[in-house]
Design a protein around this motif. Sequence first.
Motif, PDB file in Angstrom:
ATOM      1  N   GLY A 151      -8.236  -1.234   0.056  1.00 26.15           N
ATOM      2  CA  GLY A 151      -8.392  -0.762  -1.307  1.00 26.15           C
ATOM      3  C   GLY A 151      -7.527   0.442  -1.573  1.00 26.15           C
ATOM      4  O   GLY A 151      -6.663   0.802  -0.778  1.00 26.15           O
ATOM      5  N   THR A 152      -7.800   1.079  -2.691  1.00 23.34           N
ATOM      6  CA  THR A 152      -7.019   2.241  -3.104  1.00 23.34           C
ATOM      7  C   THR A 152      -7.925   3.230  -3.821  1.00 23.34           C
ATOM      8  O   THR A 152      -8.815   2.832  -4.576  1.00 23.34           O
TER       9      THR A 152
ATOM     10  N   THR B 224       0.173   0.548   0.495  1.00 29.25           N
ATOM     11  CA  THR B 224       0.328   0.904  -0.906  1.00 29.25           C
ATOM     12  C   THR B 224       0.412   2.415  -1.079  1.00 29.25           C
ATOM     13  O   THR B 224       0.993   2.885  -2.047  1.00 29.25           O
ATOM     14  N   LYS B 225      -0.187   3.163  -0.157  1.00 32.35           N
ATOM     15  CA  LYS B 225      -0.068   4.621  -0.146  1.00 32.35           C
ATOM     16  C   LYS B 225       0.168   5.057   1.292  1.00 32.35           C
ATOM     17  O   LYS B 225      -0.544   4.637   2.194  1.00 32.35           O
TER      18      LYS B 225
ATOM     19  N   MET C 236      -3.946  -6.146  -0.375  1.00 26.81           N
ATOM     20  CA  MET C 236      -3.496  -4.869   0.145  1.00 26.81           C
ATOM     21  C   MET C 236      -3.609  -4.804   1.661  1.00 26.81           C
ATOM     22  O   MET C 236      -2.639  -4.540   2.350  1.00 26.81           O
ATOM     23  N   CYS C 237      -4.789  -5.050   2.186  1.00 30.39           N
ATOM     24  CA  CYS C 237      -5.047  -5.054   3.627  1.00 30.39           C
ATOM     25  C   CYS C 237      -6.111  -6.107   3.894  1.00 30.39           C
ATOM     26  O   CYS C 237      -6.680  -6.679   2.966  1.00 30.39           O
TER      27      CYS C 237
ATOM     28  N   THR D 224       1.660 -11.878   8.773  1.00 30.11           N
ATOM     29  CA  THR D 224       2.889 -12.311   8.102  1.00 30.11           C
ATOM     30  C   THR D 224       2.931 -11.841   6.653  1.00 30.11           C
ATOM     31  O   THR D 224       4.016 -11.634   6.093  1.00 30.11           O
ATOM     32  N   ILE D 225       1.756 -11.671   6.038  1.00 33.83           N
ATOM     33  CA  ILE D 225       1.708 -11.184   4.656  1.00 33.83           C
ATOM     34  C   ILE D 225       1.122  -9.776   4.563  1.00 33.83           C
ATOM     35  O   ILE D 225       1.029  -9.209   3.473  1.00 33.83           O
ATOM     36  N   HIS D 226       0.705  -9.221   5.704  1.00 31.28           N
ATOM     37  CA  HIS D 226       0.227  -7.829   5.790  1.00 31.28           C
ATOM     38  C   HIS D 226       0.962  -7.186   6.965  1.00 31.28           C
ATOM     39  O   HIS D 226       0.366  -6.940   8.029  1.00 31.28           O
ATOM     40  N   PRO D 227       2.259  -6.894   6.802  1.00 30.14           N
ATOM     41  CA  PRO D 227       3.131  -6.621   7.947  1.00 30.14           C
ATOM     42  C   PRO D 227       3.273  -5.160   8.360  1.00 30.14           C
ATOM     43  O   PRO D 227       4.107  -4.850   9.207  1.00 30.14           O
TER      44      PRO D 227
END
Length: 257
Positions: free
Chosen positions: A107-108, A79-80, A1-2, A27-30
Amino acid sequence: MCELFGISAKKDTRCDELLKEFFSHGTIHPHGWGIAYCRDKKIEIKKEAVASHKSTMLKTRLQSPVYSDLLLAHIRLATKGNIEYNNTHPFIRRDASKRSWALIHNGTIFESDVLTVYTRRQIGTTDSERILYHLIEKMNNKIKQKGDELSEKERSQVVEELMREISNENKTNLIISDGELLYAHMNYKDSLYQKQKEGAVVLSTKPLDDDDWRALELNTLLVYKHGELFYTGEKHEFEYIDDPEKMKYLYLDFAAM
């Protein structure tokens, strides 16, 4: 997620090489990057809702040495909350004693009635920002009860209480700073690591070099002061376990943004 990064040290420690490796993961957390420089109750934030590996501002900053004894950094995979500045970490607020607090979250929050009340008060729309609002309210209540600024131990106890309160059914990997102390919490196994070297402790979601990185103690608040462990909270039982059904609805919400 982060991904999260934090450093607490006895003296200013060079950390630009670690930050370069950390921010290369953009690159994967843009969906945004941020840094909180913390010193003497004051915190300065630099952040953008831009992928870290594409940021001219960040590239320019990392061309020069970065020294700090207390620093947080974050890269976001949303994600949110929309992809915008107000939803980019770190988040910062001041308590009633004029102490600044910065928070980064990986997280979430799926379930938490105590955080819902802040939905209309917050600047952005993330669950992470609501955690900080609730922390500040808890700090302010303790400050009012005491009639004075809280001690380091008292502040640690409030953060520990917060972690126990919000971790049930939620992923609460967090790094927080009050300008003096560094607070770290992990309740998702092997998703936040630390290494200790030359009077400093470095935290990261993923190991950043070939040194000896070790996972943080699960479900336990750890508080660092000047690179040393200052306070260890009591272990709670709220380990987060992946729930594919919850994540399915979460990503459906994000796809609808």
